[in-house]
Write an enzyme that holds these catalytic residues in place. Structure first.
Site, mmCIF file in Angstrom:
data_model
loop_
_atom_site.group_PDB
_atom_site.id
_atom_site.type_symbol
_atom_site.label_atom_id
_atom_site.label_comp_id
_atom_site.label_asym_id
_atom_site.label_seq_id
_atom_site.Cartn_x
_atom_site.Cartn_y
_atom_site.Cartn_z
ATOM 1 N N GLU A 45 58.926 119.584 -30.342
ATOM 2 C CA GLU A 45 58.786 118.589 -29.265
ATOM 3 C C GLU A 45 57.398 117.955 -29.323
ATOM 4 O O GLU A 45 57.257 116.734 -29.193
ATOM 5 C CB GLU A 45 58.990 119.262 -27.908
ATOM 6 C CG GLU A 45 58.797 118.338 -26.706
ATOM 7 C CD GLU A 45 59.920 117.305 -26.546
ATOM 8 O OE1 GLU A 45 61.087 117.709 -26.592
ATOM 9 O OE2 GLU A 45 59.607 116.101 -26.383
ATOM 10 N N HIS A 59 65.049 122.988 -35.012
ATOM 11 C CA HIS A 59 65.837 122.250 -34.039
ATOM 12 C C HIS A 59 66.588 121.161 -34.789
ATOM 13 O O HIS A 59 65.990 120.227 -35.308
ATOM 14 C CB HIS A 59 64.826 121.640 -33.047
ATOM 15 C CG HIS A 59 65.403 120.851 -31.927
ATOM 16 N ND1 HIS A 59 65.481 119.487 -31.965
ATOM 17 C CD2 HIS A 59 65.891 121.228 -30.723
ATOM 18 C CE1 HIS A 59 66.000 119.053 -30.828
ATOM 19 N NE2 HIS A 59 66.267 120.081 -30.059
ATOM 20 N N ARG A 93 71.395 128.827 -31.184
ATOM 21 C CA ARG A 93 71.481 128.277 -29.838
ATOM 22 C C ARG A 93 72.224 126.955 -29.899
ATOM 23 O O ARG A 93 72.038 126.188 -30.830
ATOM 24 C CB ARG A 93 70.083 128.013 -29.293
ATOM 25 C CG ARG A 93 70.126 127.402 -27.887
ATOM 26 C CD ARG A 93 69.019 126.395 -27.648
ATOM 27 N NE ARG A 93 69.193 125.168 -28.399
ATOM 28 C CZ ARG A 93 68.315 124.162 -28.399
ATOM 29 N NH1 ARG A 93 67.191 124.282 -27.731
ATOM 30 N NH2 ARG A 93 68.543 123.070 -29.091
ATOM 31 N N THR A 115 66.489 115.953 -20.556
ATOM 32 C CA THR A 115 65.900 115.132 -21.615
ATOM 33 C C THR A 115 65.123 113.938 -21.074
ATOM 34 O O THR A 115 64.150 113.495 -21.678
ATOM 35 C CB THR A 115 67.034 114.644 -22.541
ATOM 36 O OG1 THR A 115 67.771 115.806 -22.941
ATOM 37 C CG2 THR A 115 66.499 113.931 -23.755
ATOM 38 N N HIS A 149 64.977 123.341 -20.939
ATOM 39 C CA HIS A 149 64.016 122.401 -21.530
ATOM 40 C C HIS A 149 63.821 121.258 -20.542
ATOM 41 O O HIS A 149 64.779 120.556 -20.233
ATOM 42 C CB HIS A 149 64.609 121.896 -22.855
ATOM 43 C CG HIS A 149 63.756 120.940 -23.624
ATOM 44 N ND1 HIS A 149 62.865 121.368 -24.588
ATOM 45 C CD2 HIS A 149 63.651 119.592 -23.588
ATOM 46 C CE1 HIS A 149 62.252 120.305 -25.123
ATOM 47 N NE2 HIS A 149 62.708 119.213 -24.528
ATOM 48 N N HIS A 186 61.661 117.842 -19.290
ATOM 49 C CA HIS A 186 60.670 116.775 -19.451
ATOM 50 C C HIS A 186 59.980 116.512 -18.120
ATOM 51 O O HIS A 186 60.487 116.867 -17.053
ATOM 52 C CB HIS A 186 61.322 115.519 -20.037
ATOM 53 C CG HIS A 186 61.397 115.615 -21.532
ATOM 54 N ND1 HIS A 186 60.447 115.071 -22.351
ATOM 55 C CD2 HIS A 186 62.267 116.265 -22.336
ATOM 56 C CE1 HIS A 186 60.749 115.349 -23.619
ATOM 57 N NE2 HIS A 186 61.854 116.075 -23.638
ATOM 58 N N HIS A 230 35.607 125.941 2.480
ATOM 59 C CA HIS A 230 36.200 126.676 1.358
ATOM 60 C C HIS A 230 35.162 127.603 0.727
ATOM 61 O O HIS A 230 35.434 128.769 0.469
ATOM 62 C CB HIS A 230 36.710 125.705 0.279
ATOM 63 C CG HIS A 230 37.969 125.007 0.645
ATOM 64 N ND1 HIS A 230 38.935 124.693 -0.280
ATOM 65 C CD2 HIS A 230 38.443 124.569 1.836
ATOM 66 C CE1 HIS A 230 39.941 124.070 0.333
ATOM 67 N NE2 HIS A 230 39.659 123.967 1.615
#
Lengths: 413, 413
Positions: A49, A108, A168, A202, A229, A231, A326
């Site tokens: 990817e 892949h 897969r 995707t 997966h 995006h 803080h």
């Protein structure tokens, strides 16, 4: 899940309360019996990817360096670009399969026999097969119908399994695919013994509730593992990965800094930031977290990008505290404003005191760091001087230190 | 919610299918009756939360420029730092209240009478009151118990209301506060007519399911509006905002690029990227989206940071497509791999064809852009040449164009 209000005091390491994972309020406990938040595996796809990222060009040496670092870090799988993409992609895949890394090597490929054969020739541990199932992709990309998709899926999966290789099968654009088509397909490949089915957002459209619903439904349909997966087009890639694990997914795809097509996928570091909060012991036992920054810097350099200022864990200000209220609390007890212990990742925190938002507790701490002695009232007077100065122009640390020292000198006089 | 598979063809604008919000599969429809995903307001806190960002120092002119741009963009509220923070903070607040902007001006103060008085003196439209309610903060920060918190909350809220000013009451670190304490407190302030209650994930620990559960529970307890504030330490700030709206929250806090304490909060652009997918018409009708990049660049310059490479919408590669299979489909129909239409934000897409992951469809499109003519077979031959070259070294667009032109010349010869 959020850590509880302090119950057992602190554990002495960097001031963070323990245990982090136990729960105190109703909405803090999601102890679903299918949840895998304490039992997941990472499929690291920087070399697949990530290679689709606009700026990515990995030569062989860089690929080997990244794969070796990721395997050493502890990711369970490393996914590489298909050998069908180009001759060099094939050579690189063979080279990395030959390294004998601890992580399993995947590639892949498209759902066809030629790609599958090529993958196996390269010596991979597993093949990730993908095909688009949304009507968008069926119409505008490959033009195949569901019957054809199922037939080729079965042929390809049976072939890969016959070679003793892990396989897969994933749909592409799963969240815009017809649910019944999708479940039928997954059920059919599960029945012939696929190792994992994959759900892919995707286009980056899914919300965490949609992810939870789809994965939970799928969990009831297949008995194999479930890979996901996501995006990041709509900023939900980390949250969606977490929701998938809550719903029973077993594997999460990541890339270093999230690099991938468009603005990328679930980032490795961001996923671990999310998971360590609820699954501290699982995450720290599996991954060499102190190596995260080194790996991110390596990849950032390879693709010529800067690590985003707001990157989880390693962004320059991830553990910087500025507002007076803080800073005061952090100085008392870090877990007041920190859900992640920076020390777990080899990082450290920083109290920013050179601003008009500073408070006297932060200044008092700086006075002590400088080895000076003042009463609380003196520190309060000093603090208003610093806030006044900071109103006029930005103060660097040096500036503030000078003001502190000069104020201290005046006190002596 | 994800858009459906194409049903009505394309709408002609940039090739994106319409309608985007309708749903096609069971997990794509979450039509909860309390959902406000189509009816929310933005409280833009770049000038308050954003001022707590490590690098932020806004002078008066910059604050005015940012406030004016945000109001023009269409955000409903702009929140500024408390006038109690420093004399200049007070002057700046007065100056911005005097601008007569369309957006309402808020300031964010501690739960005490002095801070509330100071705020009202400055001429704000509303006061955001906050106090820490987690045992962490009660123990290590202000040291007050719940009875004291409720008493001061009521006093401060009544005072602000008596001046005819809008008032919000928020807990801090809500997700680590005791649920019963929290609901009792919110119920009490709702009963005296507070305009909004606020839920804040101050440490960035919450997951979308926890957010959904807490906000949905709260929605049943109070009748006033519900504001939410999410830090991004675990990468869920955008997803959490979406989950909050699904559960019935009405207002979301944002800052430009998400700047704030540590790695910040829900970013304005990221929230709109998330919301436009399911609520296209609502988002485009309220906000001048084409101004987003200009505002982000303005703030990035003011705090001296780069816009992250992977920023939603405006990151340099947000609409860049690289893999051959993606490029092919995008050229046919953009919505195959794009859930957001870049034109809605005044952006454009880019097909990356100068890499070994390219496909012949991308090259064919480039050949046509260059005004050259080739048969498909010739383009396929050309594509393998380009992939071979890209295996050897990175190709710039110019390089690829040269290869295309020289191949075309050879064809003529």
């Amino acid at each position: 899940m959020c850590p509880p209000p302090t119950q057992n005091g602190t554990n002495g390491t960097n001031g963070h309360a323990k245990p982090r994972a136990a729960a105190a309020a109703p909405y803090q406990t999601v102890q679903d019996f299918l949840s895998n938040t304490n039992n997941f595996k990472i499929i690291e796809s920087t070399l697949r990817e990530g290679e689709q990222f606009a700026n990515a060009y990995f030569d062989t040496a860089t690929k080997i360096k990244i794969a070796t670092a990721l395997s050493d870090f502890g990711v369970e799988y490393i996914e590489l670009t298909s050998p069908a993409a180009s001759p060099q992609s094939m050579e690189d895949l063979k080279a990395i399969c030959g390294l004998g890394l601890k992580a399993k090597i995947l590639t892949h490929v498209r759902c066809n026999m030629e790609d599958a054969r090529l993958a196996i020739e390269c010596g991979v541990d597993g093949v990730d097969v993908v095909i688009g199932t949304s009507s968008f992709l069926r119409e505008h990309s490959h033009g195949k119908d569901m019957a054809y998709i199922q037939k080729s899926a079965i042929e390809v999966i049976n072939y890969i399994k016959s070679k003793g290789i892990e396989v897969r099968f994933s749909s592409e654009d799963s969240f815009r695919s017809d649910l019944v088509d999708l479940l039928s397909l997954y059920k059919a490949v599960d029945a012939i013994g696929v190792n994992r089915v994959g759900v892919a957002d995707t286009v980056g459209c899914a919300t965490p509730r949609q992810v939870f619903d789809l994965v939970r439904t799928l969990r009831g349909v297949v008995s194999c593992d479930i890979e996901t997966h996501f995006h990041n087009d709509t900023g939900c890639a980390i949250a969606n990965a977490h929701a998938a694990l809550e719903a029973g997914a077993t594997h999460i795809d990541t890339s270093v800094l999230g690099i991938g097509e468009r603005n990328g996928i679930t980032p490795l570091g961001g996923l671990l930031a999310r998971m360590i909060v609820g699954s501290h012991d699982y995450v720290t036992s599996r991954y060499k977290l102190a190596k995260l920054k080194e790996i991110e810097d390596m990849v950032a350099e390879a693709v010529e990008i800067n690590v985003p200022f707001n990157n989880p864990i390693t962004g320059f200000c991830a553990f910087t505290h500025k507002a007076g209220i803080h800073a005061k609390a952090i100085l008392n007890e870090p877990s007041t404003y920190e859900i992640i212990n920076p020390a777990d990742f080899g990082m450290s925190r920083y109290i920013h005191f050179a601003s008009r938002l500073t408070g006297w507790n932060a200044i008092k701490s700086r006075v002590e760091q400088l080895g000076l002695t003042m009463t609380d009232d003196q520190v309060k007077t000093l603090t208003s001087k610093i806030k006044q100065m900071a109103d006029i122009r930005p103060l660097a640390i040096d500036d503030t230190d000078s003001i502190i020292r000069s104020f201290h000198l005046d006190l002596q006089a």
